[in-house]
Motif scaffolding. Structure first.
Motif, mmCIF file in Angstrom:
data_model
loop_
_atom_site.group_PDB
_atom_site.id
_atom_site.type_symbol
_atom_site.label_atom_id
_atom_site.label_comp_id
_atom_site.label_asym_id
_atom_site.label_seq_id
_atom_site.Cartn_x
_atom_site.Cartn_y
_atom_site.Cartn_z
ATOM 1 N N ARG A 10 1.216 -1.314 -0.062
ATOM 2 C CA ARG A 10 -0.384 0.172 0.017
ATOM 3 C C ARG A 10 0.398 0.983 0.260
ATOM 4 O O ARG A 10 0.812 2.102 -0.912
ATOM 5 C CB ARG A 10 -0.820 0.186 1.324
ATOM 6 N N THR A 13 2.263 1.875 -3.793
ATOM 7 C CA THR A 13 0.965 2.108 -4.517
ATOM 8 C C THR A 13 0.936 3.806 -3.951
ATOM 9 O O THR A 13 0.762 4.273 -5.149
ATOM 10 C CB THR A 13 -0.284 1.518 -4.206
ATOM 11 N N ARG A 14 0.555 3.842 -2.580
ATOM 12 C CA ARG A 14 0.645 5.611 -2.868
ATOM 13 C C ARG A 14 1.682 6.514 -3.255
ATOM 14 O O ARG A 14 1.341 7.521 -3.841
ATOM 15 C CB ARG A 14 0.079 5.734 -1.174
ATOM 16 N N GLN A 16 3.700 5.660 -5.770
ATOM 17 C CA GLN A 16 3.079 6.284 -7.075
ATOM 18 C C GLN A 16 2.138 6.711 -7.916
ATOM 19 O O GLN A 16 2.034 6.957 -8.597
ATOM 20 C CB GLN A 16 2.753 4.507 -7.938
ATOM 21 N N VAL A 17 1.212 6.560 -7.084
ATOM 22 C CA VAL A 17 -0.177 7.344 -7.020
ATOM 23 C C VAL A 17 0.636 8.890 -7.106
ATOM 24 O O VAL A 17 0.034 9.797 -7.946
ATOM 25 C CB VAL A 17 -1.258 7.201 -6.052
ATOM 26 N N GLN A 20 2.833 10.485 -10.083
ATOM 27 C CA GLN A 20 2.055 10.769 -10.985
ATOM 28 C C GLN A 20 0.752 11.959 -10.913
ATOM 29 O O GLN A 20 1.370 12.941 -11.993
ATOM 30 C CB GLN A 20 0.501 9.577 -11.081
ATOM 31 N N SER A 55 -3.429 8.805 1.804
ATOM 32 C CA SER A 55 -4.228 8.572 1.079
ATOM 33 C C SER A 55 -5.973 9.428 0.358
ATOM 34 O O SER A 55 -6.289 9.157 1.714
ATOM 35 C CB SER A 55 -4.293 7.047 1.855
ATOM 36 N N LEU A 61 -9.184 12.358 -5.684
ATOM 37 C CA LEU A 61 -8.247 12.367 -6.712
ATOM 38 C C LEU A 61 -9.191 12.963 -7.844
ATOM 39 O O LEU A 61 -8.676 12.503 -8.898
ATOM 40 C CB LEU A 61 -8.306 10.656 -7.079
ATOM 41 N N ARG A 72 -9.074 10.171 -15.071
ATOM 42 C CA ARG A 72 -8.688 9.798 -13.731
ATOM 43 C C ARG A 72 -8.487 8.377 -13.875
ATOM 44 O O ARG A 72 -6.718 8.268 -12.481
ATOM 45 C CB ARG A 72 -10.779 9.265 -13.251
ATOM 46 N N ARG A 73 -7.839 7.371 -14.031
ATOM 47 C CA ARG A 73 -7.281 6.509 -15.062
ATOM 48 C C ARG A 73 -5.500 6.232 -14.527
ATOM 49 O O ARG A 73 -4.740 5.541 -13.460
ATOM 50 C CB ARG A 73 -6.869 5.529 -15.842
ATOM 51 N N VAL A 76 -3.622 6.104 -11.159
ATOM 52 C CA VAL A 76 -3.373 5.259 -10.665
ATOM 53 C C VAL A 76 -3.127 4.008 -11.448
ATOM 54 O O VAL A 76 -2.769 3.223 -11.308
ATOM 55 C CB VAL A 76 -5.350 4.376 -10.452
ATOM 56 N N GLU A 77 -2.092 4.596 -12.826
ATOM 57 C CA GLU A 77 -1.463 2.809 -14.004
ATOM 58 C C GLU A 77 -0.367 3.293 -13.531
ATOM 59 O O GLU A 77 -0.186 3.747 -12.845
ATOM 60 C CB GLU A 77 -1.493 3.825 -15.102
#
Length: 77
Positions: A10, A13-14, A16-17, A20, A55, A61, A72-73, A76-77
């Motif tokens: 997690r 991932t945070r 990485q987002v 972006q 988060s 987001l 929006r995608r 989170v890609e």
């Protein structure tokens, strides 16, 4: 009372987002302040999201993606 530490996946991932969210505005010639003004999000909160320390809610987001002008995608890609 302190919050439990999230699992490593997690946290990754945070981050990485957040990366972006930091990277995408540059392609649209927007600053962090531009994105914050357009989305109505406080600069300090936006900064914590970029750094992966926070988060964001889904609504946040969506507001960020709309402010940048990306699907929006793409966040989170």
């Amino acid at each position: 009372m302190s919050r439990p530490t999230p699992p490593d996946d997690r946290v990754i991932t945070r981050r990485q987002v957040g990366a972006q969210i930091r990277r995408l505005p540059e392609h649209h010639h927007l600053t962090q302040l531009d994105v914050c003004r357009r989305s109505g999000i406080d600069v300090a909160i936006h900064s914590r999201i970029e750094q992966g320390h926070s988060s964001p809610f889904l609504d946040t987001l969506i507001r960020i993606a709309d402010a940048i002008g990306v699907p929006r995608r793409d966040l989170v890609e």
